[in-house]
Motif scaffolding. Structure first.
Motif, PDB file in Angstrom:
ATOM      1  N   LYS A 174       5.465  18.186  -2.856  1.00  0.00           N
ATOM      2  CA  LYS A 174       6.393  17.486  -3.014  1.00  0.00           C
ATOM      3  C   LYS A 174       5.800  16.355  -4.008  1.00  0.00           C
ATOM      4  CE  LYS A 174       8.589  19.230   0.532  1.00  0.00           C
ATOM      5  NZ  LYS A 174       9.248  19.367   1.988  1.00  0.00           N
ATOM      6  N   ILE A 175       7.269  15.777  -4.626  1.00  0.00           N
ATOM      7  CA  ILE A 175       6.897  14.952  -5.095  1.00  0.00           C
ATOM      8  C   ILE A 175       8.299  13.942  -4.798  1.00  0.00           C
ATOM      9  CG2 ILE A 175       5.651  15.108  -7.208  1.00  0.00           C
ATOM     10  CD1 ILE A 175       7.917  15.037  -8.969  1.00  0.00           C
ATOM     11  N   PHE A 176       7.863  12.271  -4.998  1.00  0.00           N
ATOM     12  CA  PHE A 176       9.226  11.745  -4.030  1.00  0.00           C
ATOM     13  C   PHE A 176       9.245  10.303  -4.963  1.00  0.00           C
ATOM     14  CE2 PHE A 176       5.821  11.536  -0.853  1.00  0.00           C
ATOM     15  CZ  PHE A 176       5.907   9.740  -0.511  1.00  0.00           C
ATOM     16  N   ALA A 177      10.137   9.162  -5.046  1.00  0.00           N
ATOM     17  CA  ALA A 177      10.708   8.303  -5.380  1.00  0.00           C
ATOM     18  C   ALA A 177      11.897   7.655  -4.765  1.00  0.00           C
ATOM     19  CB  ALA A 177      10.591   7.981  -7.121  1.00  0.00           C
ATOM     20  N   GLY A 178      11.639   6.305  -4.333  1.00  0.00           N
ATOM     21  CA  GLY A 178      12.506   5.969  -3.503  1.00  0.00           C
ATOM     22  C   GLY A 178      12.566   4.304  -3.345  1.00  0.00           C
ATOM     23  N   VAL A 179      13.283   3.802  -2.044  1.00  0.00           N
ATOM     24  CA  VAL A 179      12.682   2.007  -1.940  1.00  0.00           C
ATOM     25  C   VAL A 179      13.155   2.520  -0.489  1.00  0.00           C
ATOM     26  CG1 VAL A 179      14.235  -0.405  -1.985  1.00  0.00           C
ATOM     27  CG2 VAL A 179      15.308   2.140  -4.209  1.00  0.00           C
ATOM     28  N   SER A 180      11.403   1.190  -0.674  1.00  0.00           N
ATOM     29  CA  SER A 180      10.894   0.874   0.452  1.00  0.00           C
ATOM     30  C   SER A 180      11.395  -0.603   1.331  1.00  0.00           C
ATOM     31  CB  SER A 180       9.515   0.146   0.267  1.00  0.00           C
ATOM     32  OG  SER A 180       8.729  -0.605  -0.411  1.00  0.00           O
ATOM     33  N   LEU A 181      11.510  -1.001   2.541  1.00  0.00           N
ATOM     34  CA  LEU A 181      12.318  -3.090   2.541  1.00  0.00           C
ATOM     35  C   LEU A 181      11.669  -2.623   3.951  1.00  0.00           C
ATOM     36  CD1 LEU A 181      15.491  -1.956   3.500  1.00  0.00           C
ATOM     37  CD2 LEU A 181      14.864  -2.948   1.645  1.00  0.00           C
ATOM     38  N   SER A 182      10.136  -4.012   3.721  1.00  0.00           N
ATOM     39  CA  SER A 182       9.465  -4.332   3.609  1.00  0.00           C
ATOM     40  C   SER A 182       9.315  -5.954   4.537  1.00  0.00           C
ATOM     41  CB  SER A 182       7.981  -4.456   3.041  1.00  0.00           C
ATOM     42  OG  SER A 182       7.456  -3.121   2.559  1.00  0.00           O
ATOM     43  N   SER A 183       9.026  -6.477   5.211  1.00  0.00           N
ATOM     44  CA  SER A 183       8.867  -7.971   5.851  1.00  0.00           C
ATOM     45  C   SER A 183       7.606  -8.439   6.219  1.00  0.00           C
ATOM     46  CB  SER A 183       9.778  -7.620   6.880  1.00  0.00           C
ATOM     47  OG  SER A 183       9.620  -7.321   7.817  1.00  0.00           O
ATOM     48  N   TYR A 184       7.047  -9.528   6.280  1.00  0.00           N
ATOM     49  CA  TYR A 184       5.891  -9.849   6.607  1.00  0.00           C
ATOM     50  C   TYR A 184       6.245 -10.973   7.170  1.00  0.00           C
ATOM     51  CZ  TYR A 184       0.772 -11.254   7.039  1.00  0.00           C
ATOM     52  OH  TYR A 184      -0.017 -11.900   6.127  1.00  0.00           O
ATOM     53  N   LYS A 185       5.556 -11.373   8.816  1.00  0.00           N
ATOM     54  CA  LYS A 185       5.382 -12.323   9.274  1.00  0.00           C
ATOM     55  C   LYS A 185       3.941 -13.007   9.337  1.00  0.00           C
ATOM     56  CE  LYS A 185       6.628 -14.514  13.803  1.00  0.00           C
ATOM     57  NZ  LYS A 185       6.999 -14.486  15.033  1.00  0.00           N
ATOM     58  N   LEU A 186       3.631 -14.072   9.149  1.00  0.00           N
ATOM     59  CA  LEU A 186       2.193 -14.683   8.995  1.00  0.00           C
ATOM     60  C   LEU A 186       2.054 -15.639  10.364  1.00  0.00           C
ATOM     61  CD1 LEU A 186      -0.966 -14.871   7.734  1.00  0.00           C
ATOM     62  CD2 LEU A 186       0.133 -16.854   6.597  1.00  0.00           C
ATOM     63  N   GLY A 187       1.259 -14.510  11.262  1.00  0.00           N
ATOM     64  CA  GLY A 187       0.567 -15.862  12.271  1.00  0.00           C
ATOM     65  C   GLY A 187       0.013 -17.389  12.565  1.00  0.00           C
ATOM     66  N   THR A 188      -0.005 -17.923  13.320  1.00  0.00           N
ATOM     67  CA  THR A 188      -0.693 -18.776  13.427  1.00  0.00           C
ATOM     68  C   THR A 188      -1.462 -18.389  14.687  1.00  0.00           C
ATOM     69  OG1 THR A 188      -0.099 -21.368  13.027  1.00  0.00           O
ATOM     70  CG2 THR A 188       1.036 -19.462  14.788  1.00  0.00           C
ATOM     71  N   THR A 189      -2.352 -19.763  14.757  1.00  0.00           N
ATOM     72  CA  THR A 189      -3.344 -20.044  16.006  1.00  0.00           C
ATOM     73  C   THR A 189      -3.128 -21.324  16.689  1.00  0.00           C
ATOM     74  OG1 THR A 189      -4.747 -21.253  14.447  1.00  0.00           O
ATOM     75  CG2 THR A 189      -4.758 -18.689  14.865  1.00  0.00           C
ATOM     76  N   SER A 190      -3.202 -21.532  17.764  1.00  0.00           N
ATOM     77  CA  SER A 190      -3.312 -22.896  18.538  1.00  0.00           C
ATOM     78  C   SER A 190      -4.360 -23.735  18.257  1.00  0.00           C
ATOM     79  CB  SER A 190      -3.013 -22.600  20.547  1.00  0.00           C
ATOM     80  OG  SER A 190      -4.685 -21.954  20.713  1.00  0.00           O
ATOM     81  N   PHE A 191      -5.132 -23.247  17.511  1.00  0.00           N
ATOM     82  CA  PHE A 191      -6.539 -24.098  17.623  1.00  0.00           C
ATOM     83  C   PHE A 191      -6.000 -24.784  15.742  1.00  0.00           C
ATOM     84  CE2 PHE A 191      -8.486 -21.192  19.907  1.00  0.00           C
ATOM     85  CZ  PHE A 191      -9.218 -21.678  20.803  1.00  0.00           C
ATOM     86  N   TYR A 192      -5.312 -24.580  14.807  1.00  0.00           N
ATOM     87  CA  TYR A 192      -4.948 -24.725  13.570  1.00  0.00           C
ATOM     88  C   TYR A 192      -3.109 -24.872  13.433  1.00  0.00           C
ATOM     89  CZ  TYR A 192      -9.833 -25.269  12.805  1.00  0.00           C
ATOM     90  OH  TYR A 192     -10.880 -25.645  13.193  1.00  0.00           O
ATOM     91  N   PRO A 193      -2.167 -24.736  14.164  1.00  0.00           N
ATOM     92  CA  PRO A 193      -1.094 -24.527  14.148  1.00  0.00           C
ATOM     93  C   PRO A 193      -0.704 -24.917  12.464  1.00  0.00           C
ATOM     94  CG  PRO A 193      -1.030 -26.397  15.100  1.00  0.00           C
ATOM     95  CD  PRO A 193      -2.979 -26.081  15.361  1.00  0.00           C
ATOM     96  N   GLU A 194      -1.368 -25.561  12.404  1.00  0.00           N
ATOM     97  CA  GLU A 194      -0.277 -26.267  10.636  1.00  0.00           C
ATOM     98  C   GLU A 194      -0.658 -25.160   9.777  1.00  0.00           C
ATOM     99  OE1 GLU A 194      -4.845 -27.175  10.974  1.00  0.00           O
ATOM    100  OE2 GLU A 194      -2.981 -27.767  12.110  1.00  0.00           O
TER     101      GLU A 194
END
Length: 335
Positions: A174-194
């Motif tokens: 089969k072949i297919f086409a469509g739409v993706s819905l993606s989200s991204y949350k970039l984490g952090t660390t306690s050492f470098y909260p900024e």
């Protein structure tokens, strides 16, 4: 000068030892094998019709095996010692059940008349295999060919075998086409909260992909194995609480393997669910993936959810980052 002949004059034709067809008038049951209430017969017995057809030869020898295919059915035939060619009976039929004994929501059930197993036990069994061997036999080229080759070898029958035709319904590219819905949350660390700490939000993108579905020859073809590959693109910008700007431009390919369960409804409609694992080619770990969809004939629609993956962590950065994807696709099957 090339000689032309009417098709009624042709008894057989072939291509070397690769393919061979013979013309024969046979009794054949033309009942559909499709899971469609409008076409499946109520009669468990074959409904014979006399037809003149070309049969493809699979095995020649003391016992011969032939196949005849249409869009909605596959029929195997056999002959022994150059005798009459007969159909190996394997017929799907439906029956309205007594709802007091069964699920009241399922008034129609499907069954198989698998008389071919008894026919082969009696006629193609030089090795005197027990009846149980034949009762577990499937109505496929590979299974039947093995029996005929063993029988012919047992009685030292010289003969030919020909190229095995692949079951059209077993391998579904089969072949297919469509739409993706993606989200991204970039984490952090306690050492470098900024550093990090950005939720980029959901973005839509166009996807394309391919899929191969291999239908397993048991439980009425309800289970199959799928392998799928698809593109993915995600672009976004964001700012964290320290007013530090970030951008992401992520392009990858998802490879997945899964088990599919299908439920056949009326009029060639099928519902299915998948469960398996996905491999982002830029990420080391496998992640679960699930899907659900519906198909009609060669067309199908699918909604697939990929469990979150930590693409930043895989590069040794920012634990807690999560990249989530789901897509909606329309697929087309070549067979």
């Amino acid at each position: 000068v090339k000689e032309r002949k009417d098709i009624s004059q042709i008894k057989e034709f072939g291509i070397g030892k690769l393919h061979k067809y013979i013309r024969n008038t046979i009794a054949i049951d033309m009942s559909s094998d499709e899971l469609d209430d409008n076409e499946i017969s109520n009669n468990p017995e074959p409904e014979w019709e006399k037809r003149t057809v070309f049969l493809k030869v699979i095995v020649e020898g003391n016992a011969c095996l032939y196949i005849y295919e249409t869009e909605k059915m596959i029929r195997f035939f056999y002959s022994v010692l150059n005798g009459e060619i007969e159909q190996l009976v394997h017929k799907r039929y439906k029956r309205k059940m007594n709802v007091s004994e069964y699920d009241p929501q399922k008034e129609i059930s499907y069954f198989w008349n698998s008389s071919f197993q008894t026919m082969l036990y009696s006629a193609v069994n030089c090795m005197q295999e027990p009846r149980s061997t034949f009762e577990n036999m499937s109505y496929t080229v590979m299974s039947l060919k093995k029996v005929f080759l063993q029988h012919n070898a047992c009685i030292s029958s010289n003969g030919n075998t020909y190229v095995i035709p692949k079951d059209k319904k077993s391998f579904l590219p089969k072949i297919f086409a469509g739409v993706s819905l993606s989200s991204y949350k970039l984490g952090t660390t306690s050492f470098y909260p900024e550093v990090g700490g950005v939720a980029f939000g959901t973005r839509a993108s166009f996807i394309v992909g391919t899929e191969l579905e291999v239908v397993l020859p048991f439980n009425n073809n309800k289970f199959s194995i799928i392998a799928q590959g698809s593109t993915l693109t995600y672009k976004a910008n964001g700012t964290n609480s320290y007013d530090k700007a970030y951008s992401i431009d992520y392009n990858t390919i998802n490879l997945l393997g899964a088990i599919r369960y299908s439920s056949f409804l009326k009029n060639r409609v099928k519902l299915f669910v998948d469960g398996g694992f996905n491999k982002d080619i830029k990420v080391a770990l496998l992640r679960p993936v699930v899907a659900a969809g519906v198909s009609f004939g060669k067309m199908s629609g699918e909604f697939r959810v990929f469990f979150p993956r930590n693409i930043a962590y895989e590069y040794g950065l920012l634990p807690g980052s999560k990249f989530s994807t789901k897509f909606l696709a329309l697929k087309f099957s070549f067979l």
